[in-house]
Enzyme design. Structure first.
Site, PDB file in Angstrom:
ATOM      1  N   GLY A   1      29.989  38.663  55.510  1.00  0.00           N
ATOM      2  CA  GLY A   1      28.244  38.126  56.577  1.00  0.00           C
ATOM      3  C   GLY A   1      27.505  38.481  55.558  1.00  0.00           C
TER       4      GLY A   1
ATOM      5  N   GLY B   1      25.835  36.625  53.195  1.00  0.00           N
ATOM      6  CA  GLY B   1      24.991  35.944  53.049  1.00  0.00           C
ATOM      7  C   GLY B   1      25.167  34.752  51.523  1.00  0.00           C
ATOM      8  N   LYS B   2      26.975  35.975  51.555  1.00  0.00           N
ATOM      9  CA  LYS B   2      27.446  34.643  50.188  1.00  0.00           C
ATOM     10  C   LYS B   2      26.869  33.519  49.765  1.00  0.00           C
ATOM     11  CE  LYS B   2      31.100  36.629  50.060  1.00  0.00           C
ATOM     12  NZ  LYS B   2      30.657  37.750  51.557  1.00  0.00           N
ATOM     13  N   THR B   3      27.457  32.636  51.147  1.00  0.00           N
ATOM     14  CA  THR B   3      28.130  31.137  50.962  1.00  0.00           C
ATOM     15  C   THR B   3      26.542  30.774  50.752  1.00  0.00           C
ATOM     16  OG1 THR B   3      30.088  31.760  52.628  1.00  0.00           O
ATOM     17  CG2 THR B   3      28.403  29.793  52.103  1.00  0.00           C
ATOM     18  N   SER B   4      25.677  31.699  51.455  1.00  0.00           N
ATOM     19  CA  SER B   4      24.226  30.922  52.230  1.00  0.00           C
ATOM     20  C   SER B   4      23.621  31.094  50.106  1.00  0.00           C
ATOM     21  CB  SER B   4      22.998  31.564  52.854  1.00  0.00           C
ATOM     22  OG  SER B   4      23.903  31.671  54.218  1.00  0.00           O
TER      23      SER B   4
ATOM     24  N   ASP C   1      37.081  31.459  49.409  1.00  0.00           N
ATOM     25  CA  ASP C   1      37.345  32.111  50.190  1.00  0.00           C
ATOM     26  C   ASP C   1      38.112  31.526  52.289  1.00  0.00           C
ATOM     27  OD1 ASP C   1      36.564  33.255  52.858  1.00  0.00           O
ATOM     28  OD2 ASP C   1      34.391  33.928  52.736  1.00  0.00           O
TER      29      ASP C   1
ATOM     30  N   THR D   1      27.504  29.373  62.304  1.00  0.00           N
ATOM     31  CA  THR D   1      28.605  28.997  61.297  1.00  0.00           C
ATOM     32  C   THR D   1      29.685  30.337  61.980  1.00  0.00           C
ATOM     33  OG1 THR D   1      27.345  28.396  59.457  1.00  0.00           O
ATOM     34  CG2 THR D   1      29.199  29.123  58.694  1.00  0.00           C
TER      35      THR D   1
END
Length: 581
Positions: free
Chosen positions: A18, A20-23, A45, A501
């Site tokens: 949560g 913000g790794k993906t972003s 993930d 998301t």
């Protein structure tokens, strides 16, 4: 951004769920691709949402991102990887062995151990086989939340050492049968991970003490394996210009205090701070804005505070308390506040006169840090520590199975227990004890982030199938999966944030649970700005975007509670009580 000054061939983004790794991984991939580089973006993930960010299906095969020339993406789907891995082992002997034996082999390869090994195979191949990534200048890994990432990154070293010893635990022989031919791949993966000229490890956190402490632990644990962090990125920092009311000022102050008190192990690592943006990170325009140094927001925002607001958490807890005992599991993606919600529920149940055991199956979880030192006299806390679980399990096996063995036999059994798969067995053993404890008291479980939770559920399902297959007809028994499927015994709360998301991912989790015969009891939407009522333009803008996600949850939820974002961090009984009020 300092972490992009001299990007290496491989870049890993890791940190608590949560943050913000993906972003950040997607924004980095976009920036490099638009600078003329060929880029492959990989998610390891189990709860990946890279496809949603770019607005197209990605999946378990390298796929071109249609809107970004030069960018390809891949989502390593654990279940699909496991199915393909099973078929590679079973396919050659299907038709040669009796059907009961094929069924037995298939069952051996149906647990979460196989799932992790299969995902691991996909992951290491990209690191160690130059031919797979020869067409790319950069390979970016959007990794799983911290506990899972540590486990995944340490696996290449674990398996290399395990194969060198030439031994295997009987429970792992099925999954391990596909590993021996990959020795060189594992050694290459270890080498690439530990080479700073080839691999960069970017630690991502929020400006919160718990989040920063998490990446400090990650850095320290990976350093033991020879992997050094190259950058720290603190994401979603409220800009000073946005601190215009009590809530926003309190948020700004505590974020800056957290940054000033950054753990010593992180202090010497190059650091970037990224401001909180007004929009959710979906689509190319939002991704481009993430790495910009300025944040622009319109002051013309309307937030709907009226209408039928979801009830508070307190009403939900009182309904839970009426049952007198049972298992309460807070589930959801990492970073949505499961620990906080579980702690608030546990404190409130204790205040209502019940005995409560608050625990976590998250390898990175620390419930006592949320409850505080004072706690409550009717509340106990614990965590399933994988290292301690393995030590206890090995001692148990040696004291039982190894009791009557000679020295040579005990040496063989000790070697068998060195398998990395032993951890899954040991953790599940403790999980089962916690499930059974809820027959007499309330057990509130702050579960691990979604991917790890599903693997744990799969372990329960595999155990259930094994028990039911071997039990004589007419025998009475109760397995952990049966407890989880019993709505009068287990009540699962899906915890999410009022953002597209997290709501989407919680919905996917709900569907997965239903397929396993488990019906979620209710939903909790945490950290709502709309419920908090801030007047800061930036926070009001973000609050205005919460209505659609909240309505999406309403359409799914049998019960729903809305928890506002608070001025003070909810640590300790008094502040946790504010959540349930």
């Amino acid at each position: 951004m300092r972490f992009l000054d001299s990007p290496t061939r491989f870049l890993f983004f890791t940190g608590k769920g949560g943050v913000g790794k993906t972003s950040l991984a997607c924004a980095t991939a976009l920036r490099l691709a638009e600078s003329g580089h060929r880029v492959l973006l990989v998610s390891t993930d189990p709860a990946s949402n890279v496809g949603q960010v770019f607005g197209q299906a990605i999946g378990n095969a390298i796929t071109r991102v249609e809107t970004v020339p030069g960018l390809d993406a891949l989502e390593i789907d654990p279940e699909q990887a496991a199915a393909e891995y099973r078929e590679r082992i079973i396919g050659p002997v299907r038709g040669l062995l009796p059907e009961p034996e094929i069924t037995s082999i298939t069952e051996q390869l149906s647990g979460s151990c196989t799932t992790e090994i299969a995902s691991f195979n996909e992951f290491t191949g990209l690191l160690a086989d130059p031919s797979l990534v020869a067409a790319y200048d950069h390979v970016i890994f959007d990794t799983a939340p911290t506990g899972h990432t540590i486990r995944l990154l340490k696996l290449p070293g674990d398996w290399t050492g395990f194969l060198d010893a030439g031994k295997g635990d009987a429970s792992c022989l099925g999954p391990l049968s596909g590993l021996e031919k990959q020795r060189a791949v594992y050694a290459g993966a270890v080498k690439a991970l530990a080479d700073p000229s080839v691999t960069s490890l970017v630690l991502v956190a929020r400006a919160q003490p718990s989040s920063l402490a998490e990446i400090a632990r990650t850095a320290e644990e990976l350093a033991v394996t020879g992997i050094r962090a190259s950058s720290v990125v603190i994401n979603g920092v409220l800009p000073s210009t946005a601190a215009t009311d009590g809530l926003s000022t309190a948020i700004r102050d505590r974020e800056q205090s957290a940054i000033q008190a950054i753990p010593p192990s992180l202090a010497g690592i190059p650091r970037d701070c990224i401001e909180l943006k007004p929009d959710n990170m979906v689509g190319l325009a939002a991704l481009r804005s993430l790495l910009d140094c300025t944040t622009a927001v319109s002051s013309d925002v309307t937030v709907n505070h009226g209408g039928d607001q979801p009830p508070s958490l307190d009403a939900m807890v009182e309904e839970l308390a009426a049952h007198g005992h049972g298992l309460i599991m807070c589930m959801g993606k990492g970073g949505v506040g499961k620990t906080t919600i579980a702690s608030a529920i546990a404190i409130r149940l204790a205040e209502l006169g019940h005995r409560v055991h608050l625990t976590t199956t998250d390898p990175a979880g620390r419930p006592e840090s949320t409850i505080g030192e004072t706690g409550h006299p009717r509340l106990t806390t614990s965590r399933v520590d994988p290292a301690q679980a393995v030590a206890d399990y090995r001692t148990h096996v040696m004291d039982t199975k190894g009791r009557n063995l000679d020295a040579a036999g005990r040496a063989v059994l000790t070697e068998d227990l060195l398998s990395p798969c032993t951890e899954e067995v040991a953790v599940f053993r403790q999980f089962s004890r916690l499930v059974n404890e809820a027959r007499r008291t309330f057990v509130v479980m702050d579960t691990a982030p979604t991917g790890h939770t599903l693997l744990l559920m799969d372990a329960a399902g595999s155990y259930h199938r094994e028990i039911t297959r071997n039990m004589p007809t007419g025998t009475t028994y109760t397995t952990p999966m049966m407890r989880l499927q019993d709505p009068d015994y287990t009540r699962i709360l899906l915890v999410t944030l009022p953002e597209p998301t997290p709501v989407l991912e919680a919905g996917i989790l709900e569907d997965d649970l239903k397929r396993a015969g488990i019906q979620p009891w209710g939903w909790v939407i945490n950290q709502s700005l709309a419920a908090a009522g801030s007047t800061s333009p930036l926070l009001r803008h973000r609050a205005g975007q919460e209505q659609d996600p909240i309505e999406a949850v309403r359409r799914r939820a049998r019960r729903l509670a809305l928890v506002p974002l608070l001025e003070q961090e909810p640590i300790g009984p008094r502040r946790l009580a504010l959540i349930a009020s």
